[in-house]
Design a protein around this motif. Structure first.
Motif: not given
Length: 121
Positions: A51, A59, A61
């Motif tokens: 991530d 975020r 990821g």
């Protein structure tokens, strides 16, 4: 169908990056017989992930999962909105046997159960 998964998980933080790993076993038990399918398999389940917190409230990821002898690659995004506890989420995945999915959604985190999305940086 009854199912369970048990294992160990670890994360490593490096600035705005988070690396994760999971290894364990999973089991599925179908209530009745299904043609051409093992109706009570217990198999290895593993996942590696990375991530990146592009911003404190964003975020991005990616992960690879192997479960029940099948492979899945997934990309995710989560953005914490200005509304406390409310995040926008998105996910795309491709796997074995022509499997794929796209998911968009909202996630609400109540203060009493967990904190908002935050970079560990």
């Amino acid at each position: 169908m009854d199912t369970f998964q048990i294992g160990a998980e670890a994360e490593y933080y490096l600035g705005r990056l988070t690396f994760g790993i999971f290894a364990g076993a999973g089991s599925m038990n179908y209530a009745s017989a299904v043609p051409f399918i093992d109706t009570n398999p217990t198999r290895f389940v593993g996942r590696i992930s990375a991530d990146w917190y592009a911003l404190d409230n964003l975020r991005l990821g990616a992960s690879y999962t192997m479960a029940f002898d099948n492979n899945l690659v997934k990309a995710e995004a989560e953005y914490q909105t200005p509304i406390r506890g409310l995040a926008l989420t998105g996910e795309a995945a491709v796997g074995d046997n022509g499997y794929d999915h796209w998911l968009l959604g909202l996630r609400y985190r109540s203060e009493e159960h967990t904190s908002e999305l935050q970079s560990p940086y």
